[in-house]
Design a protein around this motif. Structure first.
Motif, PDB file in Angstrom:
ATOM      1  N   GLY A  47       0.757  -1.242   0.000  1.00 14.29           N
ATOM      2  CA  GLY A  47       0.000   0.000   0.000  1.00 14.29           C
ATOM      3  C   GLY A  47       0.785   1.287   0.000  1.00 14.29           C
ATOM      4  N   ASN A  48       2.078   1.244   0.298  1.00 11.85           N
ATOM      5  CA  ASN A  48       2.811   2.506   0.336  1.00 11.85           C
ATOM      6  C   ASN A  48       3.030   3.113  -1.046  1.00 11.85           C
ATOM      7  OD1 ASN A  48       2.924   3.134   3.009  1.00 11.85           O
ATOM      8  ND2 ASN A  48       5.014   2.444   3.346  1.00 11.85           N
ATOM      9  N   SER A  49       2.842   2.329  -2.104  1.00 14.72           N
ATOM     10  CA  SER A  49       2.895   2.937  -3.442  1.00 14.72           C
ATOM     11  C   SER A  49       1.741   3.934  -3.574  1.00 14.72           C
ATOM     12  CB  SER A  49       2.830   1.867  -4.526  1.00 14.72           C
ATOM     13  OG  SER A  49       1.640   1.112  -4.417  1.00 14.72           O
ATOM     14  N   LYS A  50       0.558   3.542  -3.112  1.00 16.53           N
ATOM     15  CA  LYS A  50      -0.603   4.454  -3.145  1.00 16.53           C
ATOM     16  C   LYS A  50      -0.469   5.532  -2.072  1.00 16.53           C
ATOM     17  CE  LYS A  50      -5.554   4.768  -2.824  1.00 16.53           C
ATOM     18  NZ  LYS A  50      -6.440   4.790  -3.914  1.00 16.53           N
ATOM     19  N   ASN A  51      -0.003   5.147  -0.882  1.00 13.50           N
ATOM     20  CA  ASN A  51       0.156   6.115   0.206  1.00 13.50           C
ATOM     21  C   ASN A  51       1.086   7.251  -0.180  1.00 13.50           C
ATOM     22  OD1 ASN A  51      -1.566   4.687   1.864  1.00 13.50           O
ATOM     23  ND2 ASN A  51       0.062   3.644   2.979  1.00 13.50           N
ATOM     24  N   LEU A  52       2.128   6.937  -0.921  1.00 16.64           N
ATOM     25  CA  LEU A  52       3.053   7.974  -1.373  1.00 16.64           C
ATOM     26  C   LEU A  52       2.319   9.008  -2.219  1.00 16.64           C
ATOM     27  CD1 LEU A  52       5.893   9.162  -1.652  1.00 16.64           C
ATOM     28  CD2 LEU A  52       6.254   7.586  -3.568  1.00 16.64           C
ATOM     29  N   GLN A  90      -0.083  14.409  -2.839  1.00 13.42           N
ATOM     30  CA  GLN A  90      -1.243  15.231  -3.201  1.00 13.42           C
ATOM     31  C   GLN A  90      -1.719  16.047  -2.007  1.00 13.42           C
ATOM     32  OE1 GLN A  90      -2.452  15.388  -6.467  1.00 13.42           O
ATOM     33  NE2 GLN A  90      -3.389  17.225  -5.587  1.00 13.42           N
ATOM     34  N   TYR A  91      -1.725  15.439  -0.828  1.00 16.66           N
ATOM     35  CA  TYR A  91      -2.150  16.136   0.386  1.00 16.66           C
ATOM     36  C   TYR A  91      -1.242  17.344   0.646  1.00 16.66           C
ATOM     37  CZ  TYR A  91      -3.552  16.952   5.221  1.00 16.66           C
ATOM     38  OH  TYR A  91      -4.012  17.528   6.377  1.00 16.66           O
ATOM     39  N   ASN A 125      -0.679  23.236   0.586  1.00 20.25           N
ATOM     40  CA  ASN A 125       0.488  24.129   0.494  1.00 20.25           C
ATOM     41  C   ASN A 125       1.549  23.793   1.544  1.00 20.25           C
ATOM     42  OD1 ASN A 125      -0.540  25.706  -1.698  1.00 20.25           O
ATOM     43  ND2 ASN A 125      -1.918  26.659  -0.225  1.00 20.25           N
ATOM     44  N   LEU A 126       1.759  22.519   1.761  1.00 20.51           N
ATOM     45  CA  LEU A 126       2.741  22.066   2.742  1.00 20.51           C
ATOM     46  C   LEU A 126       3.971  21.457   2.078  1.00 20.51           C
ATOM     47  CD1 LEU A 126       0.262  20.326   5.204  1.00 20.51           C
ATOM     48  CD2 LEU A 126       1.469  22.481   5.580  1.00 20.51           C
ATOM     49  N   ASP A 127       3.963  21.371   0.757  1.00 20.35           N
ATOM     50  CA  ASP A 127       5.046  20.677   0.072  1.00 20.35           C
ATOM     51  C   ASP A 127       6.405  21.345   0.235  1.00 20.35           C
ATOM     52  OD1 ASP A 127       3.796  22.635  -1.450  1.00 20.35           O
ATOM     53  OD2 ASP A 127       4.152  21.635  -3.352  1.00 20.35           O
ATOM     54  N   VAL A 128       6.451  22.618   0.591  1.00 22.58           N
ATOM     55  CA  VAL A 128       7.741  23.275   0.828  1.00 22.58           C
ATOM     56  C   VAL A 128       8.100  23.307   2.315  1.00 22.58           C
ATOM     57  CG1 VAL A 128       7.658  24.680  -1.257  1.00 22.58           C
ATOM     58  CG2 VAL A 128       6.697  25.578   0.863  1.00 22.58           C
ATOM     59  N   VAL A 187      -5.083   9.841   5.510  1.00 15.19           N
ATOM     60  CA  VAL A 187      -5.617  11.207   5.461  1.00 15.19           C
ATOM     61  C   VAL A 187      -5.977  11.680   6.868  1.00 15.19           C
ATOM     62  CG1 VAL A 187      -7.482  12.662   4.591  1.00 15.19           C
ATOM     63  CG2 VAL A 187      -6.358  11.045   3.066  1.00 15.19           C
ATOM     64  N   ASP A 188      -6.547  10.792   7.668  1.00 17.17           N
ATOM     65  CA  ASP A 188      -6.864  11.147   9.053  1.00 17.17           C
ATOM     66  C   ASP A 188      -5.594  11.490   9.837  1.00 17.17           C
ATOM     67  OD1 ASP A 188      -9.568  10.714   8.607  1.00 17.17           O
ATOM     68  OD2 ASP A 188      -9.526   8.670   9.403  1.00 17.17           O
TER      69      ASP A 188
END
Length: 80
Positions: A17-22, A27-28, A33-36, A71-72
């Motif tokens: 599942g970590n392929s999807k979790n990544l 995306q999250y 706006n947390l990617d930086v 997500v939670d």
């Protein structure tokens, strides 16, 4: 303060599942706006394959993470 997400990319966790979790994490982070602000890195193996998929957020270990619980966890950890 910057945070760090480490996701196990070992073959067992990746297949479980970590392929999807990544993808969910990336995306999250983008959507909020947390990617930086948050460092995302992969680990070769956490040596806890039976508990996988595994990841760590700011030193806290999470096991058996699926896209729904992920997500939670992200909301609980990063929503201000």
């Amino acid at each position: 303060m910057n945070s760090r997400i480490q996701i196990c990319m070992g073959s067992s966790c990746f297949a479980r599942g970590n392929s999807k979790n990544l993808q969910v994490i990336m995306q999250y982070l983008k959507d909020h706006n947390l990617d930086v602000k948050i460092e995302l890195s992969g680990l070769r193996c956490c040596n806890q394959c039976a508990k996988g998929p595994n990841m760590t957020i700011d030193g806290v270990e999470y096991h058996n993470v699926d896209a729904g619980t992920l997500v939670d966890i992200l909301d609980k950890t990063f929503k201000e």
